[in-house]
Every structure is written in C-alpha cells, then in structure tokens.
Write a protein that holds these residues in place. Structure first.
Motif, PDB file in Angstrom:
ATOM      1  N   LYS A  29     -15.527  42.987 -55.523  1.00 34.14           N
ATOM      2  CA  LYS A  29     -16.463  42.045 -56.131  1.00 34.14           C
ATOM      3  C   LYS A  29     -17.881  42.599 -56.032  1.00 34.14           C
ATOM      4  CE  LYS A  29     -13.489  38.310 -54.587  1.00 34.14           C
ATOM      5  NZ  LYS A  29     -12.594  39.065 -53.715  1.00 34.14           N
ATOM      6  N   VAL A  30     -18.621  42.478 -57.118  1.00 36.41           N
ATOM      7  CA  VAL A  30     -20.013  42.942 -57.154  1.00 36.41           C
ATOM      8  C   VAL A  30     -20.926  41.737 -56.908  1.00 36.41           C
ATOM      9  CG1 VAL A  30     -21.797  44.020 -58.574  1.00 36.41           C
ATOM     10  CG2 VAL A  30     -19.408  44.779 -58.774  1.00 36.41           C
ATOM     11  N   LEU A  31     -21.865  41.908 -55.978  1.00 34.44           N
ATOM     12  CA  LEU A  31     -22.808  40.840 -55.646  1.00 34.44           C
ATOM     13  C   LEU A  31     -24.231  41.366 -55.667  1.00 34.44           C
ATOM     14  CD1 LEU A  31     -21.126  39.155 -52.527  1.00 34.44           C
ATOM     15  CD2 LEU A  31     -21.150  38.301 -54.873  1.00 34.44           C
ATOM     16  N   ASP A  32     -25.168  40.462 -55.954  1.00 33.74           N
ATOM     17  CA  ASP A  32     -26.576  40.835 -55.852  1.00 33.74           C
ATOM     18  C   ASP A  32     -26.981  40.814 -54.374  1.00 33.74           C
ATOM     19  OD1 ASP A  32     -26.947  38.137 -55.168  1.00 33.74           O
ATOM     20  OD2 ASP A  32     -27.843  37.602 -57.093  1.00 33.74           O
ATOM     21  N   SER A  33     -28.210  41.191 -54.103  1.00 33.14           N
ATOM     22  CA  SER A  33     -28.652  41.318 -52.706  1.00 33.14           C
ATOM     23  C   SER A  33     -28.615  39.976 -51.969  1.00 33.14           C
ATOM     24  CB  SER A  33     -30.041  41.945 -52.625  1.00 33.14           C
ATOM     25  OG  SER A  33     -30.975  41.195 -53.369  1.00 33.14           O
ATOM     26  N   ASP A  34     -28.850  38.877 -52.665  1.00 33.48           N
ATOM     27  CA  ASP A  34     -28.770  37.564 -52.015  1.00 33.48           C
ATOM     28  C   ASP A  34     -27.350  37.265 -51.561  1.00 33.48           C
ATOM     29  OD1 ASP A  34     -31.490  37.065 -52.353  1.00 33.48           O
ATOM     30  OD2 ASP A  34     -31.201  35.994 -54.251  1.00 33.48           O
ATOM     31  N   GLY A  35     -26.370  37.597 -52.405  1.00 32.19           N
ATOM     32  CA  GLY A  35     -24.973  37.388 -52.044  1.00 32.19           C
ATOM     33  C   GLY A  35     -24.560  38.235 -50.856  1.00 32.19           C
ATOM     34  N   VAL A  46      -5.069  47.662 -46.243  1.00 30.43           N
ATOM     35  CA  VAL A  46      -5.642  46.531 -45.518  1.00 30.43           C
ATOM     36  C   VAL A  46      -5.363  45.251 -46.297  1.00 30.43           C
ATOM     37  CG1 VAL A  46      -7.700  45.594 -44.416  1.00 30.43           C
ATOM     38  CG2 VAL A  46      -7.486  48.058 -44.723  1.00 30.43           C
ATOM     39  N   GLU A  47      -4.440  44.448 -45.769  1.00 33.74           N
ATOM     40  CA  GLU A  47      -4.109  43.194 -46.432  1.00 33.74           C
ATOM     41  C   GLU A  47      -5.281  42.227 -46.338  1.00 33.74           C
ATOM     42  OE1 GLU A  47      -0.406  41.384 -45.416  1.00 33.74           O
ATOM     43  OE2 GLU A  47       0.537  43.322 -45.099  1.00 33.74           O
ATOM     44  N   ASP A  48      -5.518  41.507 -47.415  1.00 35.99           N
ATOM     45  CA  ASP A  48      -6.543  40.460 -47.461  1.00 35.99           C
ATOM     46  C   ASP A  48      -7.952  40.947 -47.146  1.00 35.99           C
ATOM     47  OD1 ASP A  48      -4.517  38.606 -48.064  1.00 35.99           O
ATOM     48  OD2 ASP A  48      -4.114  38.286 -45.935  1.00 35.99           O
ATOM     49  N   LEU A  49      -8.212  42.233 -47.330  1.00 31.00           N
ATOM     50  CA  LEU A  49      -9.556  42.756 -47.105  1.00 31.00           C
ATOM     51  C   LEU A  49     -10.444  42.364 -48.278  1.00 31.00           C
ATOM     52  CD1 LEU A  49     -11.586  44.527 -45.532  1.00 31.00           C
ATOM     53  CD2 LEU A  49     -10.729  46.480 -46.851  1.00 31.00           C
ATOM     54  N   GLU A  50     -11.553  41.732 -47.974  1.00 33.02           N
ATOM     55  CA  GLU A  50     -12.541  41.416 -48.997  1.00 33.02           C
ATOM     56  C   GLU A  50     -13.505  42.592 -49.070  1.00 33.02           C
ATOM     57  OE1 GLU A  50     -14.466  37.615 -48.521  1.00 33.02           O
ATOM     58  OE2 GLU A  50     -12.597  36.701 -47.827  1.00 33.02           O
ATOM     59  N   ILE A  51     -13.731  43.097 -50.291  1.00 32.75           N
ATOM     60  CA  ILE A  51     -14.644  44.223 -50.481  1.00 32.75           C
ATOM     61  C   ILE A  51     -15.731  43.790 -51.451  1.00 32.75           C
ATOM     62  CG2 ILE A  51     -14.906  46.629 -51.188  1.00 32.75           C
ATOM     63  CD1 ILE A  51     -11.894  46.983 -50.652  1.00 32.75           C
ATOM     64  N   TYR A  52     -16.973  43.943 -51.027  1.00 28.27           N
ATOM     65  CA  TYR A  52     -18.124  43.593 -51.856  1.00 28.27           C
ATOM     66  C   TYR A  52     -19.012  44.817 -52.035  1.00 28.27           C
ATOM     67  CZ  TYR A  52     -16.669  38.847 -50.834  1.00 28.27           C
ATOM     68  OH  TYR A  52     -15.932  37.694 -50.721  1.00 28.27           O
ATOM     69  N   VAL A  53     -19.541  44.970 -53.236  1.00 28.86           N
ATOM     70  CA  VAL A  53     -20.419  46.085 -53.574  1.00 28.86           C
ATOM     71  C   VAL A  53     -21.771  45.527 -53.994  1.00 28.86           C
ATOM     72  CG1 VAL A  53     -20.764  47.973 -55.208  1.00 28.86           C
ATOM     73  CG2 VAL A  53     -18.512  47.581 -54.248  1.00 28.86           C
ATOM     74  N   ASP A  54     -22.816  46.149 -53.488  1.00 31.95           N
ATOM     75  CA  ASP A  54     -24.178  45.767 -53.855  1.00 31.95           C
ATOM     76  C   ASP A  54     -24.473  46.204 -55.292  1.00 31.95           C
ATOM     77  OD1 ASP A  54     -26.996  44.979 -53.341  1.00 31.95           O
ATOM     78  OD2 ASP A  54     -27.311  47.138 -53.536  1.00 31.95           O
ATOM     79  N   GLN A  55     -24.853  45.253 -56.116  1.00 30.88           N
ATOM     80  CA  GLN A  55     -25.067  45.503 -57.541  1.00 30.88           C
ATOM     81  C   GLN A  55     -26.145  46.550 -57.803  1.00 30.88           C
ATOM     82  OE1 GLN A  55     -26.257  42.029 -59.752  1.00 30.88           O
ATOM     83  NE2 GLN A  55     -25.610  42.933 -61.686  1.00 30.88           N
ATOM     84  N   SER A  56     -27.271  46.468 -57.124  1.00 32.08           N
ATOM     85  CA  SER A  56     -28.356  47.425 -57.396  1.00 32.08           C
ATOM     86  C   SER A  56     -27.975  48.833 -56.942  1.00 32.08           C
ATOM     87  CB  SER A  56     -29.668  46.975 -56.761  1.00 32.08           C
ATOM     88  OG  SER A  56     -29.568  46.927 -55.362  1.00 32.08           O
ATOM     89  N   SER A  57     -27.223  48.955 -55.837  1.00 30.79           N
ATOM     90  CA  SER A  57     -26.757  50.272 -55.387  1.00 30.79           C
ATOM     91  C   SER A  57     -25.795  50.866 -56.408  1.00 30.79           C
ATOM     92  CB  SER A  57     -26.052  50.160 -54.033  1.00 30.79           C
ATOM     93  OG  SER A  57     -26.923  49.720 -53.032  1.00 30.79           O
TER      94      SER A  57
END
Length: 114
Positions: A94-100, A67-78
C-alpha cells in the motif's frame, strides 16, 4: 496484539540493512503484528522483479512472501522521487503519503529502523 513497525530506508542489496528488516519481520511470529514501512531507497524492496546480480544476497522479494499477514507500506514521495509507481510494486503493498506513514509509526508499540 502489540505492533512492531520496521522501517527500511536502504536499497535491498549492497548492505545487510534491508535483509535484517525482512528477517525481523519474519521473526515477529505470533508475538507481534509486524508492519514494514519502506522509505527513501527502501522502496526498492517492494519493487517487482528483484535482480540480485552477483551480490550474494538472497532474493528479498521472495522472502517477503514468506511473512503471513505482513502489512507493507511505501512512502509515496520516496516512490515518486525514484521514478516508480504502484504498478511497479509487488502485490499487497500500500502506498501512503507522509501523514499516513507518520500515523502508522505513532500507533506502533515498537519501532525499528534499518
């Protein structure tokens, strides 16, 4: 361009949920900008070195690379609650907190949950 946020909450193998999330990200094509958000056991989808064992499933780690240009974010607490860190993840995640995570979902035009 409209965004579609695809949320995956289940482990990558053992059910079709994660595979369907990846399939929908692949299918977004030129019509949508796909964003994949991984929470709960969905964080395992971003883990390096998938072992499908005898599940009969295709390697979803490889599929994500298609998947070209797919943004993938992971929940930090999970991620942390499963004993994983950023070093365990495939490149580009990219790892983000729940607010992100909440902000991404809020700004999205459409949301799908798997």
């Amino acid at each position: 361009m409209e965004t579609i946020t695809i949320i995956s909450r289940r482990a990558p193998y053992g059910s079709i949920n994660a595979a369907e999330a990846v399939r929908h990200a692949l299918g977004a094509g030129d019509d949508f900008k796909a964003i994949l958000v991984l929470i709960d056991s969905g964080v395992y989808l971003a883990k390096m070195g998938h072992d499908m064992g005898s599940t009969g499933f295709s390697n979803l780690e490889e599929a994500l690379g298609l998947v070209e240009d797919l943004e993938i974010y992971v929940d930090q607490s999970s991620l942390e609650s499963r004993g994983l860190g950023e070093k365990d993840l495939i490149d580009g995640v990219k790892v983000l907190d729940s607010d992100g995570i909440r902000d991404i979902i809020k700004k999205s035009h459409s949301t799908m949950i798997f």
